[in-house]
Design a protein around this motif. Structure first.
Motif, PDB file in Angstrom:
ATOM      1  N   ASP A 167       0.838  -1.201   0.000  1.00 60.17           N
ATOM      2  CA  ASP A 167       0.000   0.000   0.000  1.00 60.17           C
ATOM      3  C   ASP A 167       0.870   1.248   0.000  1.00 60.17           C
ATOM      4  O   ASP A 167       0.749   2.109   0.861  1.00 60.17           O
ATOM      5  CB  ASP A 167      -0.921  -0.026   1.226  1.00 60.17           C
ATOM      6  CG  ASP A 167      -1.953   1.091   1.208  1.00 60.17           C
ATOM      7  OD1 ASP A 167      -2.226   1.613   0.110  1.00 60.17           O
ATOM      8  OD2 ASP A 167      -2.471   1.448   2.268  1.00 60.17           O
TER       9      ASP A 167
ATOM     10  N   GLY B 224      -5.366  -7.788  -0.185  1.00 59.09           N
ATOM     11  CA  GLY B 224      -5.390  -6.369  -0.519  1.00 59.09           C
ATOM     12  C   GLY B 224      -6.812  -5.967  -0.850  1.00 59.09           C
ATOM     13  O   GLY B 224      -7.701  -6.056  -0.016  1.00 59.09           O
ATOM     14  N   HIS B 272     -11.495   4.764   0.188  1.00 58.07           N
ATOM     15  CA  HIS B 272     -10.578   5.254  -0.838  1.00 58.07           C
ATOM     16  C   HIS B 272     -11.180   6.364  -1.689  1.00 58.07           C
ATOM     17  O   HIS B 272     -10.535   7.355  -1.986  1.00 58.07           O
ATOM     18  CB  HIS B 272     -10.187   4.095  -1.734  1.00 58.07           C
ATOM     19  CG  HIS B 272      -8.760   4.120  -2.120  1.00 58.07           C
ATOM     20  ND1 HIS B 272      -7.881   3.151  -1.729  1.00 58.07           N
ATOM     21  CD2 HIS B 272      -8.044   4.998  -2.826  1.00 58.07           C
ATOM     22  CE1 HIS B 272      -6.690   3.437  -2.193  1.00 58.07           C
ATOM     23  NE2 HIS B 272      -6.769   4.559  -2.856  1.00 58.07           N
TER      24      HIS B 272
END
Lengths: 268, 356
Positions: A167, B224, B272
Motif C-alpha cells: 500500500d 489487498g 478510498h
C-alpha cells in the motif's frame, strides 16, 4: 461513528491521552505521550522520539461474526507486529515495535517524523506540497531529488528482502530529520498493514506501480521527474548489491504492469 | 460538460422505447422500458418498466448447468418470451427505438443463442442494435431503481465478484475475485450438499444458514483489494465429506466468512473514494444476510445501502434495455458485423458516455 470507536479504545487504554491522527477503513492511528509500560522518568532507549508514541488500533467490525473478527484482528495485528520486528532486525528504517496487544488489535510503535515549518506532519506528501509551494526551483531541486532517490532506495531494501509493502502512497512514506541544523533527511516507510512476504516480480512491480500512480494523482505537476528519481534510487541499491538481473526483471514487469494499467488504477 | 441526450429524438417524440435481451447465464430475460426525453438523471425522467419477463433453466440437484443445455433452453424460449414481453408492454413494434442485447461477459453458448435472436429481430424489424456489457447493465439498473447517484458498487453474482467505483467515464474495478465468483462458490457448495437448484442454490443455502448458529473457522482470504474463494470452497467441501458438522452450520459459516470478505473490500473502496453510498447488484445481492452486514458497516460510516429485490438483482432484460437506451441516446449503434459477443468483456472497457 468514530466517537463510539474512540470510546472503546479509551476503555481498553484508560489513562492514556490519545490523540487521533488518522483513520482508514481498517485501523485508527493515535499519538500519545505515555509509554505503555515504562515509568515516566525512564526514557525508552533506541527510539528517535522518546516523548511521543503511536498507537494503532484495529477496531471490532460489528458486521463480522465475533469469532471471525477476533481471528482476523489477531492474525493481522500480530502479523504486522512481526513484520515491524523483522524490519528492525534487518536494519530497515521503519517504526520500531514497542508493544503488542493482538487480541484487542493494538500495536504500539515508534513515532517517526516531525512537524514541517507550516505545521503539517512530515509525510512525503505534505513535504512535497510544502516545497512545491516554494516554487519550481525548490520543487525539483537537489533536495527533492535526494529524497526521492532515498524513497526508491528504501523500497528496494524491502524488496531485496522479499517483502512487499502492499500500500505504498506518498502519505505512507515519512521524512525523518537527520540533523537539527541543516536540511538532511532520511526516509522511513510506515503502515505495513497490507504487507506480505513475496519473492514474485509481479508483486514488486505492482508495489512500485501503485506508488507511481499515487504520485501522479497527488503531485501531478512534477510526478514524471519524481518517478524517474524514485526508480534511480531503486536501481542504485540493486546495482550496489550486484543484482542487475533482478532489477531488469522488475523493470520489465513494471513496464508490462503500466501497460495493463487497469487494475488498482483507482488511486486519487 | 453538458451532455445532450436527445440528438436522436425525432420532432414530436416524447419517449424512447428499448427492448433488452439478456441470456448470459441460465436465465433468459426480455424486458421493455420507456424513457422520457430530457436528462435521465433527473428524478422526474425515470424509466418506466413496461414488461420484465424471465425464464430460468435449473439443473437437477447435484449438478451445475451446462452451457449446451442452457443454450438449448434459451433457443426454445426466446421467441415466446419476446412475444409475451411485447404483448404485455402493449406497444407496437415500430415504436421500439433500439434492441439491446448482452454482448458479454457470460457463457459462450447461451450468449450466442440470444445474440442470434437479437440480430434476427434487428434485421427483420429494421431497428438498430445496441451491445451492452452485462455488468454495466446491472449497475445502471441499480442506479435507476434506487436513485443512488454515485455509489460504490458491489457486484456479486454467479459469474462475477467486483467492487466498482465510477471515475472519469469508466466504471473502474477496485477489487475483484482472483479465481471463482462468490455465487459460483455457493452454487458449487450446494452441489456438494445435493440441495435443490430451484429457485436458486444461493437462496436455499441462505434458508439453511438461518437455521445454523455455530461458527466454524474457515480460511479468510482477502488479498489487498482482491479476494480469493476457491480455497474456501475446497476447505468446506472437505469438511462436508467428513460429515462431522451439521449442514446448517456449514452454510451459516460459509456465508459469514464470504460476506465478511465482501463487506471488507467494499469498506476499503468507500474509504478510498470518499463515498458513503453502496449499491449492491447481482444475484447474490438478494441475500438478506449480505444486505444486513452491509447495513451495519455503512451505518458506522453514516452512509446508505441501496439494494434491489430479486426482479432487478437477478439477471433480467430490463437492465440491458436501461443501459442500452442510454448508449443509444448518446449515439451508440452496433453494426451487425460488430455484434459478436464475448465471454470476456471487462466492466472498465466500456466508455460511459452518459455520465459526466
Amino acid at each position: 461513528m468514530s466517537k463510539e470507536i474512540i470510546e472503546r479504545v479509551e476503555k481498553i487504554l484508560p489513562d492514556f491521552d490519545l490523540k487521533l491522527v488518522s483513520q482508514g477503513a481498517e485501523a485508527l492511528v493515535f499519538v500519545t505521550e505515555k509509554h505503555p509500560y515504562l515509568p515516566k522518568d525512564i526514557k525508552p532507549a533506541g527510539l528517535t522520539n522518546v516523548n511521543n508514541f503511536i498507537v494503532k488500533y484495529r477496531p471490532r467490525k460489528p458486521y463480522r461474526h465475533e469469532k471471525l473478527d477476533l481471528q482476523i484482528t489477531k492474525s493481522r495485528t500480530a502479523g504486522e507486529a512481526k513484520l515491524l520486528y523483522k524490519l528492525d532486525s534487518l536494519n530497515i528504517k521503519a517504526p520500531k515495535l514497542i508493544a503488542l496487544d493482538a487480541i484487542n488489535g493494538i500495536i504500539w510503535m515508534e513515532f517517526l517524523g516531525f512537524r514541517l515549518p507550516n505545521g503539517n506532519f512530515s509525510s512525503l506528501k505534505n513535504w512535497l506540497w510544502f516545497i512545491e509551494k516554494k516554487g519550481e526551483s525548490e520543487a525539483i531541486g537537489q533536495l527533492a531529488k535526494d529524497v526521492m532517490r532515498l524513497v526508491g532506495y528504501a523500497i528496494a531494501e524491502l524488496h531485496l528482502n522479499e517483502i512487499v509493502h502492499g500500500d505504498l502512497t506518498s502519505s505512507n512514506i515519512v521524512l525523518v530529520k537527520e540533523s537539527e541544523t541543516e536540511e538532511k533527511y532520511s526516509v522511513a516507510l510506515i503502515d505495513f498493514g497490507l504487507s506480505s512476504y513475496s519473492n514474485l516480480v509481479e508483486d514488486k512491480a505492482v508495489d512500485i506501480y501503485v506508488l507511481e500512480r499515487a504520485l501522479v494523482s497527488t503531485h501531478p505537476q512534477f510526478s514524471e521527474l519524481y518517478n524517474e528519481w524514485l526508480l534511480e534510487g531503486y536501481h542504485s541499491l540493486y546495482s550496489e548489491k550486484k543484482k542487475i538481473n533482478a532489477w531488469r526483471d522488475v523493470e520489465r514487469r513494471l513496464a508490462a504492469v503500466r501497460l495493463r494499467g487497469r487494475k488498482r488504477s483507482m488511486l486519487g | 460538460m453538458k451532455l445532450d441526450f436527445d440528438t436522436r429524438a425525432k420532432p414530436g417524440q416524447k419517449w424512447y422505447i428499448a427492448l433488452g435481451m439478456e441470456g448470459s447465464a441460465n436465465k433468459i430475460g426480455i424486458g421493455i422500458i420507456k424513457q422520457p426525453i430530457g436528462d435521465p438523471s433527473n428524478p422526474e425522467n425515470r424509466s418506466i418498466i413496461l414488461s420484465n419477463i424471465r425464464d430460468t433453466y435449473n439443473a437437477p440437484p447435484g449438478q451445475g448447468f451446462m452451457p449446451r443445455d442452457v443454450a438449448r433452453h434459451h433457443r426454445n424460449w426466446v421467441v415466446r418470451i419476446v412475444a409475451k414481453a411485447i404483448s404485455e408492454a402493449k406497444i407496437e413494434i415500430n415504436e421500439i427505438n433500439c434492441i439491446c442485447f448482452t454482448q458479454g461477459p457470460g457463457m459462450g453458448a447461451p450468449l450466442q443463442s440470444v445474440v442470434i435472436a437479437a440480430r434476427t429481430l434487428s434485421l427483420m424489424w429494421k431497428i438498430p442494435l445496441i451491445g451492452v456489457n452485462h455488468c454495466v447493465g446491472h449497475i445502471e439498473m441499480g442506479r435507476e431503481v434506487t436513485g443512488a447517484n454515485n455509489p460504490v458498487v458491489l457486484y456479486v453474482s454467479g459469474g462475477n465478484t467486483q467492487v466498482i467505483a465510477y471515475s472519469r467515464q469508466r466504471y473502474r474495478i477496485f477489487g475483484e475475485t482472483l479465481d471463482i465468483a462468490v455465487g459460483n462458490c455457493l452454487d458449487r457448495f450446494a452441489r456438494v450438499l445435493k440441495i435443490s437448484n430451484s429457485p436458486s442454490p444461493g437462496y436455499n443455502i441462505e434458508q439453511l444458514a438461518k437455521k445454523g448458529g455455530k461458527f466454524i473457522e474457515l480460511p479468510y482470504t482477502v488479498k489487498g483489494m482482491d479476494l480469493s474463494m476457491s480455497g474456501i470452497l475446497e476447505f468446506i467441501e472437505e469438511l462436508t465429506r467428513r460429515q462431522n458438522e451439521k449442514i446448517e452450520d456449514l452454510c451459516y459459516s460459509l456465508q459469514e466468512c464470504l460476506f465478511a470478505m465482501l463487506v471488507e473490500i467494499t469498506e476499503r473502496a468507500m474509504a478510498h473514494v470518499n463515498s458513503n453510498q453502496v449499491l449492491i447488484v447481482g444475484g447474490v445481492g438478494c441475500n438478506e444476510r449480505l444486505q444486513e452486514m452491509m447495513n451495519i458497516m455503512v451505518k458506522d460510516r453514516n452512509g446508505y445501502v441501496y439494494a434491489t429485490d430479486e426482479r432487478f438483482c437477478i439477471d433480467n432484460g430490463v437492465m440491458i434495455a436501461q443501459a442500452g437506451i442510454l448508449e443509444y441516446r448518446m449515439g451508440g449503434n452496433c453494426q451487425i458485423e460488430d455484434s459478436v459477443c464475448s465471454q470476456k468483456f471487462r466492466t472498465d472497457e466500456v466508455f460511459v458516455k452518459w455520465r459526466e
